[in-house]
Scaffold this active site. Structure first.
Site, short mmCIF file in Angstrom:
data_model
loop_
_atom_site.label_atom_id
_atom_site.label_comp_id
_atom_site.label_asym_id
_atom_site.label_seq_id
_atom_site.Cartn_x
_atom_site.Cartn_y
_atom_site.Cartn_z
CB SER A 1 -1.45 -0.43 1.20
OG SER A 1 -1.69 -0.66 1.38
CG HIS B 1 -3.07 -0.41 -3.28
ND1 HIS B 1 -2.92 0.77 -3.41
CD2 HIS B 1 -3.06 -1.17 -2.06
CE1 HIS B 1 -3.04 0.85 -2.37
NE2 HIS B 1 -3.00 0.17 -2.06
CD GLU C 1 -2.86 3.60 -6.11
OE1 GLU C 1 -3.09 5.14 -6.35
OE2 GLU C 1 -2.88 3.16 -4.98
#
Length: 700
Positions: free
Chosen positions: A410, A431, A443
């Site tokens: 993260s 992510h 992501e």
């Protein structure tokens, strides 16, 4: 002119086929050619009936939304629909695939409607903050009734062909579009059914009092909810017009409602979000390389994230190997996967046999020797750099050279993670957002050494998993969590200065979020943010303001929902939580330690700080090159963090609110804290050049 509509005459029947791939959108060229072929067919003496259908995979799914950016050119779709309805020869619309929006309105204007069994029909304009604009609100209730029309138009969800048949929307379901339409036309001509027009139907709308009562009940429901779109009320007004006005007056009322909504900020925000989602794929890596094939995937770690990733992959038809450190942990991971599918069975989403087939794609192991044939590995272990690097060193030895190695980190530095392998070009950040099998955002984090092929593979996997993928640069927190850190900080400042967590949450929900930031922290787990704060403690500027309130909660083991206590208290299966007086007392103690005299914050004041911090950090992310375009940031915040879709995203909202006003707010707040509140250079540059964020979307 490009030929997008064709005409074929056979056995005295004209077949008009719309072929405007990929989805047969009803752009100007389609409308012009459809009208020309319709009029030609009506004027040909030897043609007895007309069929309108779609070529390729689908019937038209609606208007060409690109035209919404300017005034649409004639012939308008509403005119096309009226022209179809007034045709002196029977017009049959034959649908397959998806018949949505303007496509469905074309069908409603025909004299007869048929469809293949797998066809989906609907009016999804509400998803753009609009009402149907070509007669949908006036024709549908004349076929299906007011109640069904409220449900269909207000939800935007498509219905099946079987449901449409039961609702009297369809005249028949046909097995195929090769012979079915011809047989149907032959039948209606033989029975001399003529040209029945939907506008003339009245049986379903005769009970004015009943319809008025239905609409009144629905309006009361809207009044009881927060952040309802203007379009939801306009839908009811248009359906009221069905009973109160003539058909032509109703069409005029609908057109005016459509035009009014199209001009408001809600619709502009939702249309922006629609385009922004599609824009994320426009990155250079996808033009330069093709993705690797991925069929067998491994997940390292069976916790909340690892299990969610496994479920998502299995639902997409991939084989999954889950690796855990011991049998106990592996069994817990497998149990999480099994229970998720069991819930799907209980809710009727899948059958028992489908659950069994899904679980057959799952293999569990406690060592890496089972990974000899995997195409891609996703690491989802504890968020600690050395732990992750050790996993990647082990994977480097265990998997084939072509295998893509992905981290679900993260916050952590992808360059450092990639450096622990001999194949940094094959390493990427994927992510996921929790719960990974539900949240749509992914992501895709790139670093210095990553190859275009690896990036393309990440995007291809996201598509297979039905995720919305956004390319992010390698900075602390990437796009979403880096921006989150800024407005989480300002949230903690406001709590320490006098606002309660619950006042802030209410203000944020009133703005349009599904939950407030403190509810989000409790859902994600307070220990996640705590670990990140401890990781960054040694590099923190001692002059920066730091609020310990969240740390005090974590020191007590109050990590949120998973421990039954965080900013809120949770009991049993109630995940909403209740306000906790002990948290308020803890906050008061922390204020007293620093000698802070609490002050009042209005909802407006809360949101001005919240949004200013968000937009300012987003501008830094963009200006430093960690996002391709402003609309990519909007997509991240819309799909990963609950930013209200009708506002378009923080960058779109900043354009609407005014970048100058954002900077004025930042300068005002800097009187309280000049270290935190510093205008982004990009914001100042945009003001100086007289541009906005949307101008940067156009540049890309």
């Amino acid at each position: 002119m490009n030929q997008v509509v064709s005409l074929k005459i056979e056995n005295r029947v004209a077949s008009i086929t719309i072929s405007n791939p990929p989805v047969n959108s009803l752009g100007l060229a389609v409308r012009e050619q459809l009208l020309a072929h319709l009029e030609k067919s009506e004027n040909e003496a030897d043609i007895e009936a007309i069929i309108i259908k779609g070529g390729g995979k689908t019937f038209p799914v609606g208007a060409d939304i690109k035209e919404f950016k300017s005034d649409p050119k004639q012939p308008h779709l509403s005119y096309i629909c009226s022209r179809i309805e007034q045709c002196q020869k029977p017009v049959v619309v034959a649908m397959h695939g998806m018949a949505l929006g303007g496509g469905f309105e074309v069908a409603l204007s025909a004299h007869f409607r048929i469809a293949t069994p797998d066809t989906k029909l609907g009016l999804p304009e509400i998803l753009l903050g609009l009402v149907p604009g070509a007669g949908g609100t006036q024709r549908l209730p004349r076929l299906a009734g007011v109640k069904a029309s409220i449900d269909i138009i207000s939800s935007g969800e498509p219905i099946s062909a079987k449901t449409a048949l039961d609702m009297n929307i369809l005249d028949e379901i046909v097995e195929d579009l090769e012979n079915g339409p011809q047989r149907f036309v032959k039948s209606i001509l033989k029975r001399n059914l003529g040209c029945p027009r939907v506008r003339d139907l009245s049986k379903k709308i005769l009970s004015v009092d009943h319809n008025k009562n239905l609409i009144s009940i629905q309006r009361d429901k809207l009044d009881s909810k927060e952040n309802i779109l203007s379009a939801h009320y306009k839908i009811l007004e248009c359906l009221e017009a069905v009973s109160n006005l003539s058909f032509d007056e109703g069409l005029s009322f609908e057109r005016n409602a459509f035009a009014e909504l199209r001009a408001n900020d809600q619709s502009k925000g939702m249309i922006h979000a629609f385009f922004a989602e599609r824009q994320t794929l426009k990155i250079p890596q996808l033009l330069r390389a093709k993705p690797k094939h991925v069929q067998k995937l491994a997940v390292i770690g069976g916790g909340t994230m690892g299990s969610g990733i496994a479920i998502s992959a299995m639902n997409a038809g991939l084989e999954v190997i889950m690796i855990e450190r011991d049998m106990g942990s592996l069994e817990r991971g497998k149990s999480s996967v099994f229970k998720a599918f069991e819930r799907d069975v209980q809710k009727g989403r899948i059958t028992e046999s489908e659950k069994k087939a899904l679980m057959e794609r799952f293999v569990g192991a406690t060592n890496y020797s089972t990974l000899e044939q995997v195409d891609l590995v996703i690491e989802a272990v504890y968020e600690e750099m050395e732990v992750k690097k050790e996993v990647f060193r082990t994977l480097d030895r265990a998997v084939p050279e072509h295998t893509v190695l992905a981290s679900n980190t993260s916050y952590l530095d992808l360059d450092e993670i990639a450096s622990s392998t001999k194949r940094p070009q094959n390493v990427i950040g994927l992510h996921f957002f929790s719960p990974a099998n539900i949240m749509k955002l992914m992501e895709i984090v790139i670093h210095k050494a990553v190859s275009d092929e690896t990036v393309a593979t990440g995007f291809a996997l996201a598509k297979k998993l039905k995720k919305v993928a956004v390319c992010a640069g390698n900075c602390d927190g990437f796009i979403g969590n880096r921006i989150l850190s800024a407005y989480a900080d300002v949230t903690s400042f406001m709590v320490e200065d006098g606002a309660s967590p619950y006042e802030i949450d209410e203000a944020v929900k009133a703005f349009g979020y599904p939950m407030g930031p403190h509810q989000m922290f409790d859902l994600a787990g307070g220990d996640i943010g705590w670990a990140n704060r401890k990781r960054k403690a040694s590099s923190r500027d001692p002059n920066d303001r730091y609020v310990e309130i969240s740390d005090r909660l974590c020191e007590r083991g109050w990590f949120g929902q998973k421990t039954g206590r965080g900013f809120y208290r949770y009991f049993g299966d109630n995940r909403k939580g209740i306000e906790d007086p002990e948290v308020i007392r803890l906050i008061e103690v922390e204020r007293d330690k620093k000698g802070i005299k609490p002050r009042k914050f209005t909802s407006e004041g809360i949101m001005r700080r919240y949004i200013a911090a968000m937009v300012n950090e987003a501008a830094n992310v963009l200006g430093e090159g960690f996002a391709y375009r402003p609309s990519d940031i909007d997509v991240v915040k819309l799909f990963g963090y609950g930013f209200p879709r009708f506002r378009g995203g923080p960058m779109k909202y900043a354009d609407t609110y005014g970048i100058e006003k954002i900077v004025e707010d930042i300068k005002l707040f800097s009187q309280e804290d000049s270290l935190f509140w510093r205008p982004s250079p990009l914001l100042l540059s945009l003001i100086k050049s007289g541009k906005n964020f949307d101008s940067l979307n156009e540049r890309n």
